[in-house]
Write a protein that holds these residues in place. Structure first.
Motif, PDB file in Angstrom:
ATOM      1  N   GLY A  35       1.024  -1.228   0.006  1.00  9.18           N
ATOM      2  CA  GLY A  35       0.061  -0.101  -0.049  1.00  9.18           C
ATOM      3  C   GLY A  35       1.011   1.254  -0.009  1.00  9.18           C
ATOM      4  N   VAL A  37       1.305   5.885  -0.681  1.00  9.34           N
ATOM      5  CA  VAL A  37       0.364   6.918  -0.838  1.00  9.34           C
ATOM      6  C   VAL A  37       1.024   8.245  -1.277  1.00  9.34           C
ATOM      7  N   ILE A  73      -5.460   2.191  -8.075  1.00 13.08           N
ATOM      8  CA  ILE A  73      -5.171   3.357  -7.667  1.00 13.08           C
ATOM      9  C   ILE A  73      -6.576   4.188  -7.097  1.00 13.08           C
ATOM     10  N   PHE A  74      -6.906   4.627  -6.021  1.00 16.53           N
ATOM     11  CA  PHE A  74      -7.643   5.253  -5.640  1.00 16.53           C
ATOM     12  C   PHE A  74      -7.277   6.926  -5.223  1.00 16.53           C
ATOM     13  N   LEU A  75      -8.458   8.033  -5.578  1.00 13.39           N
ATOM     14  CA  LEU A  75      -7.994   9.196  -5.197  1.00 13.39           C
ATOM     15  C   LEU A  75      -8.994   9.693  -4.077  1.00 13.39           C
ATOM     16  N   HIS A  76      -8.569  10.568  -3.144  1.00 13.08           N
ATOM     17  CA  HIS A  76      -9.495  11.139  -2.274  1.00 13.08           C
ATOM     18  C   HIS A  76      -8.813  12.471  -1.765  1.00 13.08           C
ATOM     19  N   TYR A  83      -5.054  13.064  -2.376  1.00 15.90           N
ATOM     20  CA  TYR A  83      -3.967  12.156  -2.283  1.00 15.90           C
ATOM     21  C   TYR A  83      -4.446  10.676  -3.130  1.00 15.90           C
ATOM     22  N   PHE A  85      -3.905   6.775  -3.498  1.00 16.78           N
ATOM     23  CA  PHE A  85      -3.644   5.503  -2.620  1.00 16.78           C
ATOM     24  C   PHE A  85      -3.545   4.348  -3.626  1.00 16.78           C
ATOM     25  N   TYR A  87      -2.727   0.156  -4.209  1.00 17.00           N
ATOM     26  CA  TYR A  87      -2.864  -1.116  -3.678  1.00 17.00           C
ATOM     27  C   TYR A  87      -2.315  -2.053  -4.789  1.00 17.00           C
TER      28      TYR A  87
ATOM     29  N   PHE B  74      -4.132  -0.750   5.910  1.00 18.70           N
ATOM     30  CA  PHE B  74      -2.757  -0.126   5.872  1.00 18.70           C
ATOM     31  C   PHE B  74      -2.840   1.124   6.811  1.00 18.70           C
ATOM     32  N   GLU B 132     -12.385   7.289  -4.634  1.00 16.39           N
ATOM     33  CA  GLU B 132     -12.446   7.045  -6.177  1.00 16.39           C
ATOM     34  C   GLU B 132     -11.372   5.994  -6.930  1.00 16.39           C
ATOM     35  N   PHE B 135      -7.877   3.571 -11.278  1.00 13.01           N
ATOM     36  CA  PHE B 135      -6.811   2.690 -12.174  1.00 13.01           C
ATOM     37  C   PHE B 135      -7.022   1.237 -11.668  1.00 13.01           C
TER      38      PHE B 135
END
Lengths: 138, 138
Positions: A35, A37, A73-76, A83, A85, A87, B74, B132, B135
């Protein structure tokens, strides 16, 4: 008799560990679960998302080549900053070596240059920060 | 001849989409990939990690029961605050319904009470915030 009881207790203990940890005692080695960031410049998010859509090959084949799978990949937004994130699961035998080889791929270097310009490493970091993995259930 | 060329182009296009998107045109439905974030009180991190170790059954069986798999958590510090990031895969057909049933399980309610006391939802949230997904590469 005492031995039989001890064996029974041991079997229950192994069963409990297998059940609770979610890993069978036998079977393939579980992957390393990674993980990460990093910050992202909000004005680049639309372009970042476009570059990461499924119809852009990007460096997807290189991730596969160096044993990085199930990559998301995630956005928040947190406290007014954005950021990313990430995995993924590494199933190779030499993470350091494979990451060095991935970094040396010219096409990956070009891709990283594009992404680096959109990202803001956390304080004290030069790129993605590694997070601590504290829980897994299959 | 024209038809054969068109079919060839179509085959290449399908191949490219399959390669780039990472999803084969046939095969099982991919899971919904879920990413969540929440703050954690730093003074509770040691206990949080203890509760989430592999030898604690916790609510692992309930996650399975309601189709939440490959569940990882994490931890990381950002700008002096600590956060938890969760990743999991939902392979059921009714996420809302399954989450309502999970929430109604008395053992899950007790577990959530324990964890809630250790967590700090992001501004404007009452629990974990959904991130969100931008990817994925298999």
């Amino acid at each position: 008799m005492k031995c039989a009881i001890q064996l029974g207790i041991a079997a229950i203990a192994v069963g409990a560990v297998t059940f609770c940890s979610g890993f069978a005692a036998i079977g393939p080695k579980p992957p390393l679960r990674i993980g990460k960031v990093i910050g992202i410049r909000p004005e680049t998010i639309t372009e970042y998302k476009r570059l990461h859509r499924g119809n852009n090959c990007a460096v997807r084949d290189l991730l596969d080549k160096y044993h990085l799978h199930n990559f998301s990949i995630f956005l928040h937004e947190i406290d007014g900053k954005w950021y990313e994130f990430a995995y993924c699961e590494y199933d190779g035998d030499d993470l350091k070596g494979d990451m060095a080889k991935l970094s040396a791929e010219p096409r990956n270097q070009k891709w990283m240059e594009t992404c680096d310009a959109m990202q803001i490493p956390l304080r004290g970091e030069t790129s993605w920060a590694n997070m601590e993995h504290v829980f897994h259930n299959p």
